[in-house]
Design an enzyme around this catalytic site. Structure first.
Site, PDB file in Angstrom:
ATOM      1  N   SER A 171       0.668  -1.167   0.004  1.00  0.00           N
ATOM      2  CA  SER A 171      -0.108  -0.008  -0.112  1.00  0.00           C
ATOM      3  C   SER A 171       0.952   1.215   0.039  1.00  0.00           C
ATOM      4  O   SER A 171       0.409   2.258  -0.050  1.00  0.00           O
ATOM      5  CB  SER A 171      -0.758  -0.001   1.193  1.00  0.00           C
ATOM      6  OG  SER A 171      -0.407  -0.342   2.283  1.00  0.00           O
ATOM      7  N   THR A 231      -1.749   3.307   4.001  1.00  0.00           N
ATOM      8  CA  THR A 231      -0.729   4.395   3.933  1.00  0.00           C
ATOM      9  C   THR A 231      -0.029   4.706   5.453  1.00  0.00           C
ATOM     10  O   THR A 231      -0.440   4.228   6.358  1.00  0.00           O
ATOM     11  CB  THR A 231      -1.404   5.662   3.802  1.00  0.00           C
ATOM     12  OG1 THR A 231      -2.557   5.620   2.735  1.00  0.00           O
ATOM     13  CG2 THR A 231      -0.982   6.848   4.264  1.00  0.00           C
ATOM     14  N   THR A 243       1.690   6.961   0.122  1.00  0.00           N
ATOM     15  CA  THR A 243       0.694   6.088   0.164  1.00  0.00           C
ATOM     16  C   THR A 243       1.161   5.708  -1.592  1.00  0.00           C
ATOM     17  O   THR A 243       1.151   6.520  -2.207  1.00  0.00           O
ATOM     18  CB  THR A 243      -0.734   6.091   0.260  1.00  0.00           C
ATOM     19  OG1 THR A 243      -1.232   5.372   0.258  1.00  0.00           O
ATOM     20  CG2 THR A 243      -0.791   7.483  -0.597  1.00  0.00           C
ATOM     21  N   ARG A 301      -6.322   9.338 -10.090  1.00  0.00           N
ATOM     22  CA  ARG A 301      -7.072   9.754  -8.779  1.00  0.00           C
ATOM     23  C   ARG A 301      -6.004  10.072  -7.760  1.00  0.00           C
ATOM     24  O   ARG A 301      -4.964   9.237  -7.797  1.00  0.00           O
ATOM     25  CB  ARG A 301      -7.876   8.288  -8.393  1.00  0.00           C
ATOM     26  CG  ARG A 301      -8.528   8.662  -7.037  1.00  0.00           C
ATOM     27  CD  ARG A 301      -7.731   8.179  -5.880  1.00  0.00           C
ATOM     28  NE  ARG A 301      -8.341   8.241  -4.743  1.00  0.00           N
ATOM     29  CZ  ARG A 301      -7.994   8.123  -3.324  1.00  0.00           C
ATOM     30  NH1 ARG A 301      -6.573   7.666  -3.445  1.00  0.00           N
ATOM     31  NH2 ARG A 301      -8.678   8.163  -2.386  1.00  0.00           N
ATOM     32  N   THR A 348      -5.215   8.355   7.639  1.00  0.00           N
ATOM     33  CA  THR A 348      -5.201   7.141   6.788  1.00  0.00           C
ATOM     34  C   THR A 348      -6.618   6.775   6.692  1.00  0.00           C
ATOM     35  O   THR A 348      -7.669   7.220   7.382  1.00  0.00           O
ATOM     36  CB  THR A 348      -4.312   6.100   7.367  1.00  0.00           C
ATOM     37  OG1 THR A 348      -4.356   4.762   6.509  1.00  0.00           O
ATOM     38  CG2 THR A 348      -4.650   5.713   9.058  1.00  0.00           C
ATOM     39  N   GLY A 349      -6.767   6.004   5.545  1.00  0.00           N
ATOM     40  CA  GLY A 349      -8.087   5.566   5.055  1.00  0.00           C
ATOM     41  C   GLY A 349      -8.736   5.970   3.735  1.00  0.00           C
ATOM     42  O   GLY A 349      -8.105   6.413   2.997  1.00  0.00           O
TER      43      GLY A 349
END
Ligand code: SD4
Length: 334
Positions: free
Chosen positions: A92, A194, A212, A222, A245-246
């Protein structure tokens, strides 16, 4: 040095707010002015480094090397997250990161120091350590962010070598995904995402870094929150620092990390500040069951806090007494 007792001159923002509200009352203003300038005894816990997820443990080790030798928080966070970027097994971040839906690995990263200097790269390809390119953007250009081809040209100009970031494992996972090609960003399942890192150094200065490969199988082009100052990361050396993060879209919508820092400025503890912004994310998203976000915050006194939308978010802590994982509190039990 362990837990040095520091005498800090605190311009407690609570007091400043009262001062503003009562500015028309001479006596109260004078009293509040006294409060504002009061010298209070605060124990500052430094140095300290905190970072997201289990991969933060190894990253913290590299950061601690710098911090424990009286290095700067800025050098520490760069050195720390580079470890994760270069770890081919981590799917990731950086090398080995899962690609977008066209099979291309694109990276986002940013860094910010105690003087509010910041640098970022977005949609960068073929460079193993985007955080170091972000630092070069910060230090060697008048800009904050470079993206795509321009960021790559700049990196090569600065001597970074191009590398194929798509490892065999990541390619296999992408090929598997391609069978259905269902666009469903997966967060929080494998518990490594991340890396965001915040550090407070021996001098009492804060810095942060965030890097990330973004959401797996995202649309080509994106860009998430991670390279956006104020969203994925924010540092205000007077107050504190925060990172996220997320699902980046949810973090951008709420100006997440900047908001966490502002809430600390208003007197909230790091955990309270993270919790409040998590609450806003929950209230603004109808599909919250599919959205995980976690924040970490660290204030000037070396107090940290974290909070997630769902269970499962954890952070790595390293200070003079601890080297451990801490589970974040959360609002929704998935
Ligand atoms: C993004 N925030 O690109 C990143 C992804 C992430 O934990 O943090 N995953 O939206």
């Amino acid at each position: 040095m362990k837990n040095r007792r520091q005498f800090l001159k605190v311009s407690a923002l609570g007091s400043v707010a009262v001062l503003t509200n009562t500015a028309c009352n001479g006596q109260e203003s004078a009293d509040n002015q006294k409060d504002t300038n009061e010298i209070i005894n605060i124990e500052v816990k430094k140095p300290i480094v905190v970072s997201t997820w289990n991969h933060g443990m190894d990253a913290n080790k590299a950061a601690w090397e710098v911090l424990s030798n009286k290095g700067s928080a800025l050098d520490a966070v760069e050195a720390g997250v580079r470890v994760t970027e270069s770890d081919a097994d981590n799917m990731s971040v950086g090398l080995g990161g899962l690609p977008d839906r066209d099979g291309i690995v694109t990276l986002d990263a940013c860094i910010m120091d105690h003087k509010s200097n910041c640098g970022a790269v977005a949609f960068l390809q073929n460079i193993e350590n985007p955080i170091s390119v972000a630092r070069k953007v910060m230090e060697d250009t008048p800009h904050v962010m470079l993206a795509g081809e321009g960021a790559l040209m700049f990196a090569k100009d600065k001597g970074f070598k191009e590398t194929n970031l798509l490892t065999d494992n990541a390619k296999k996972a992408w090929e598997e995904w391609m069978k259905d090609a269902e666009y469903k960003p997966v967060i929080n399942i494998e518990n490594h995402d991340t890396i965001g890192m915040l550090a407070l150094d021996e001098e009492g200065n804060l810095s942060g870094a965030c890097t990330t490969s973004g959401l797996a199988y995202k649309m080509h082009g994106r860009v998430g929150d991670s390279p956006i100052i104020g969203a994925g990361l924010f540092v205000d050396n007077e107050v504190g620092a925060a990172c996220a993060t997320g699902v980046g879209e949810a973090v951008i919508r709420t100006a997440g990390s900047a908001m966490v820092v502002e809430l600390m400025r208003q007197g909230k503890t790091p955990e309270e500040a993270c919790k409040e912004v998590i609450g806003r994310i929950i209230s603004k998203h109808e599909n919250i069951e599919n959205i995980q976000v976690g924040f970490i915050a660290l204030n000037k006194n070396g107090e940290f806090g974290c909070y997630g939308v769902h269970s499962g978010f954890n952070i790595a802590l390293r200070d003079n007494e601890n080297e451990k994982m801490v589970d974040a509190k959360f609002e929704l039990n998935k």
